[in-house]
Design a protein around this motif. Structure first.
Motif, PDB file in Angstrom:
ATOM      1  N   CYS A  59       0.848  -1.172  -0.047  1.00 31.20           N
ATOM      2  CA  CYS A  59      -0.054   0.082   0.058  1.00 31.20           C
ATOM      3  C   CYS A  59       0.862   1.252  -0.207  1.00 31.20           C
ATOM      4  O   CYS A  59       0.214   2.404  -0.037  1.00 31.20           O
ATOM      5  CB  CYS A  59      -0.921   0.071   1.123  1.00 31.20           C
ATOM      6  SG  CYS A  59       0.085  -0.167   2.690  1.00 31.20           S
TER       7      CYS A  59
ATOM      8  N   CYS B 282       2.327  -4.419   6.045  1.00 30.30           N
ATOM      9  CA  CYS B 282       1.850  -3.873   7.051  1.00 30.30           C
ATOM     10  C   CYS B 282       0.705  -4.966   7.131  1.00 30.30           C
ATOM     11  O   CYS B 282       0.241  -5.962   6.538  1.00 30.30           O
ATOM     12  CB  CYS B 282       1.288  -2.412   6.803  1.00 30.30           C
ATOM     13  SG  CYS B 282      -0.160  -2.613   5.813  1.00 30.30           S
TER      14      CYS B 282
ATOM     15  N   CYS C 118      -2.230  -5.290   4.698  1.00 23.75           N
ATOM     16  CA  CYS C 118      -1.896  -5.838   3.651  1.00 23.75           C
ATOM     17  C   CYS C 118      -1.575  -7.271   3.795  1.00 23.75           C
ATOM     18  O   CYS C 118      -1.995  -8.185   3.008  1.00 23.75           O
ATOM     19  CB  CYS C 118      -0.615  -5.504   3.024  1.00 23.75           C
ATOM     20  SG  CYS C 118      -1.163  -3.753   2.346  1.00 23.75           S
TER      21      CYS C 118
END
Ligand SMILES: [Zn+2]
Length: 73
Positions: A2, A40, A43
């Protein structure tokens, strides 16, 4: 995935990310940098539970050159 910063820093000051195995260990994927990425938490769960997870897997293998597609496809 992201392009956001890690959501927080750990007590030791390092950014918090999670290790994801692109081809799951349960499917014969290796526990090496040829098969792992740091993502993260959002994700990471997307890779596991999203309806698009197989497309995400293909995309990440084509974008990150060090990843070796261990399924051969
Ligand atoms: Zn993310």
């Amino acid at each position: 995935m992201c392009n956001n910063e890690a959501p927080f820093k750990k007590e030791n000051g390092e950014p918090y990310l999670e290790v994801h195995h692109v081809l799951p260990l349960s499917e014969g994927g290796s526990d090496t940098i040829k098969n792992t990425i740091a993502v993260c938490p959002n994700c990471h769960m997307k890779f596991h539970y999203s309806a698009e997870k197989m497309n995400l897997r293909k995309t990440v293998v084509s974008v990150i050159k060090r990843l070796v597609c261990e399924t051969g496809n």
